[in-house]
Design a protein around this motif. Structure first.
Motif, PDB file in Angstrom:
ATOM      1  N   TYR A   1       0.842  -1.194   0.000  1.00  0.00           N
ATOM      2  CA  TYR A   1       0.000   0.000   0.000  1.00  0.00           C
ATOM      3  C   TYR A   1       0.878   1.246   0.000  1.00  0.00           C
ATOM      4  O   TYR A   1       2.025   1.218   0.443  1.00  0.00           O
ATOM      5  CB  TYR A   1      -0.943   0.025   1.211  1.00  0.00           C
ATOM      6  CG  TYR A   1      -0.219   0.063   2.540  1.00  0.00           C
ATOM      7  CD1 TYR A   1       0.176   1.268   3.109  1.00  0.00           C
ATOM      8  CD2 TYR A   1       0.089  -1.110   3.216  1.00  0.00           C
ATOM      9  CE1 TYR A   1       0.858   1.301   4.316  1.00  0.00           C
ATOM     10  CE2 TYR A   1       0.762  -1.087   4.421  1.00  0.00           C
ATOM     11  CZ  TYR A   1       1.145   0.127   4.968  1.00  0.00           C
ATOM     12  OH  TYR A   1       1.823   0.157   6.153  1.00  0.00           O
ATOM     13  N   LYS A   2       0.326   2.323  -0.522  1.00  0.00           N
ATOM     14  CA  LYS A   2       0.992   3.618  -0.479  1.00  0.00           C
ATOM     15  C   LYS A   2      -0.086   4.686  -0.336  1.00  0.00           C
ATOM     16  O   LYS A   2      -0.983   4.778  -1.163  1.00  0.00           O
ATOM     17  CB  LYS A   2       1.822   3.866  -1.739  1.00  0.00           C
ATOM     18  CG  LYS A   2       2.621   5.154  -1.666  1.00  0.00           C
ATOM     19  CD  LYS A   2       3.577   5.283  -2.833  1.00  0.00           C
ATOM     20  CE  LYS A   2       4.404   6.551  -2.657  1.00  0.00           C
ATOM     21  NZ  LYS A   2       5.397   6.684  -3.735  1.00  0.00           N
ATOM     22  N   TYR A   3       0.013   5.460   0.746  1.00  0.00           N
ATOM     23  CA  TYR A   3      -0.962   6.507   1.008  1.00  0.00           C
ATOM     24  C   TYR A   3      -0.536   7.818   0.358  1.00  0.00           C
ATOM     25  O   TYR A   3       0.631   8.001   0.014  1.00  0.00           O
ATOM     26  CB  TYR A   3      -1.127   6.714   2.517  1.00  0.00           C
ATOM     27  CG  TYR A   3      -1.616   5.493   3.263  1.00  0.00           C
ATOM     28  CD1 TYR A   3      -2.645   4.703   2.759  1.00  0.00           C
ATOM     29  CD2 TYR A   3      -1.053   5.121   4.469  1.00  0.00           C
ATOM     30  CE1 TYR A   3      -3.103   3.587   3.450  1.00  0.00           C
ATOM     31  CE2 TYR A   3      -1.506   4.008   5.171  1.00  0.00           C
ATOM     32  CZ  TYR A   3      -2.529   3.249   4.652  1.00  0.00           C
ATOM     33  OH  TYR A   3      -2.985   2.159   5.334  1.00  0.00           O
ATOM     34  N   GLU A   4      -1.483   8.731   0.227  1.00  0.00           N
ATOM     35  CA  GLU A   4      -1.186  10.050  -0.335  1.00  0.00           C
ATOM     36  C   GLU A   4      -0.094  10.762   0.458  1.00  0.00           C
ATOM     37  O   GLU A   4       0.660  11.560  -0.094  1.00  0.00           O
ATOM     38  CB  GLU A   4      -2.449  10.908  -0.385  1.00  0.00           C
ATOM     39  CG  GLU A   4      -3.437  10.456  -1.444  1.00  0.00           C
ATOM     40  CD  GLU A   4      -4.670  11.331  -1.495  1.00  0.00           C
ATOM     41  OE1 GLU A   4      -4.632  12.484  -1.005  1.00  0.00           O
ATOM     42  OE2 GLU A   4      -5.685  10.858  -2.036  1.00  0.00           O
ATOM     43  N   SER A   5       0.000  10.475   1.734  1.00  0.00           N
ATOM     44  CA  SER A   5       1.006  11.096   2.605  1.00  0.00           C
ATOM     45  C   SER A   5       2.428  10.646   2.245  1.00  0.00           C
ATOM     46  O   SER A   5       3.403  11.224   2.704  1.00  0.00           O
ATOM     47  CB  SER A   5       0.737  10.737   4.068  1.00  0.00           C
ATOM     48  OG  SER A   5       0.928   9.340   4.261  1.00  0.00           O
ATOM     49  N   GLY A   6       2.510   9.569   1.444  1.00  0.00           N
ATOM     50  CA  GLY A   6       3.816   9.014   1.105  1.00  0.00           C
ATOM     51  C   GLY A   6       4.150   7.779   1.923  1.00  0.00           C
ATOM     52  O   GLY A   6       5.058   7.029   1.594  1.00  0.00           O
ATOM     53  N   HIS A   7       3.413   7.561   3.023  1.00  0.00           N
ATOM     54  CA  HIS A   7       3.639   6.376   3.851  1.00  0.00           C
ATOM     55  C   HIS A   7       3.274   5.134   3.037  1.00  0.00           C
ATOM     56  O   HIS A   7       2.244   5.094   2.380  1.00  0.00           O
ATOM     57  CB  HIS A   7       2.782   6.439   5.121  1.00  0.00           C
ATOM     58  CG  HIS A   7       2.937   5.236   5.988  1.00  0.00           C
ATOM     59  ND1 HIS A   7       4.012   5.042   6.812  1.00  0.00           N
ATOM     60  CD2 HIS A   7       2.151   4.144   6.122  1.00  0.00           C
ATOM     61  CE1 HIS A   7       3.880   3.880   7.432  1.00  0.00           C
ATOM     62  NE2 HIS A   7       2.753   3.324   7.034  1.00  0.00           N
ATOM     63  N   GLU A   8       4.144   4.138   3.062  1.00  0.00           N
ATOM     64  CA  GLU A   8       3.861   2.909   2.346  1.00  0.00           C
ATOM     65  C   GLU A   8       4.413   1.718   3.098  1.00  0.00           C
ATOM     66  O   GLU A   8       5.233   1.851   4.002  1.00  0.00           O
ATOM     67  CB  GLU A   8       4.410   2.960   0.926  1.00  0.00           C
ATOM     68  CG  GLU A   8       5.915   3.068   0.817  1.00  0.00           C
ATOM     69  CD  GLU A   8       6.363   3.160  -0.640  1.00  0.00           C
ATOM     70  OE1 GLU A   8       6.091   2.204  -1.397  1.00  0.00           O
ATOM     71  OE2 GLU A   8       6.974   4.172  -0.993  1.00  0.00           O
ATOM     72  N   GLY A   9       3.938   0.553   2.714  1.00  0.00           N
ATOM     73  CA  GLY A   9       4.414  -0.661   3.349  1.00  0.00           C
ATOM     74  C   GLY A   9       3.679  -1.872   2.834  1.00  0.00           C
ATOM     75  O   GLY A   9       2.917  -1.791   1.868  1.00  0.00           O
TER      76      GLY A   9
END
Length: 140
Positions: free
Chosen positions: A59-67
């Motif tokens: 996953y990758k969120y709009e905030s840039g956080h991914e995992g």
């Protein structure tokens, strides 16, 4: 950016479940293990110290956080068996109303014992959650 705490490990799923003190919860965990393995087609893996996951997606969120996270998973916690799922509210609520004795949050179902719920409804929730997550995110 903070590193994800819950990542896939090489720890033994069987050893983890065998360490569950409560007999009912331990037996339910082995039953849920079979159910999720059958539905997902994936071997169980430990995620962090207490989550049993099946398959994975990125996953990758709009905030840039991914995992990465498991496509399906559960944890036999002291207070309740936690089943992780991901469904839109309009699909989630009718299924949860048929499930039986449980509590839930946006992405978790808390079950004291499998005998309290309708297993076929739980299987449907797991399958739909798996399908929905695979549509949204690339799975591995």
């Amino acid at each position: 950016m903070a590193k994800n705490k819950t990542t896939e490990t090489q720890n033994s799923v069987t050893d983890f479940i065998n360490a569950v003190e409560n007999d009912v919860k331990r037996n339910d965990a082995f039953e849920l293990l079979k159910i999720m393995q059958e539905i997902t087609g994936f071997e169980p893996r430990m995620w962090g110290s207490s989550i049993i996951g099946f398959g994975s997606y990125h996953y990758k969120y709009e905030s840039g956080h991914e995992g990465d996270a498991p496509l399906a998973g559960f944890s036999p916690r002291k207070t309740a068996m936690t089943v992780y799922f991901y469904l839109p509210e309009k699909e989630r609520e009718p299924l949860l109303s048929k499930l039986g004795k449980h509590t839930s949050s946006k992405a978790c179902i808390y079950i004291k014992k499998l005998a309290d719920i309708d297993i076929e409804t739980l299987k449907e929730i797991i399958l739909l959650s798996l399908q929905y997550t695979k549509k949204l995110y690339p799975s591995k």
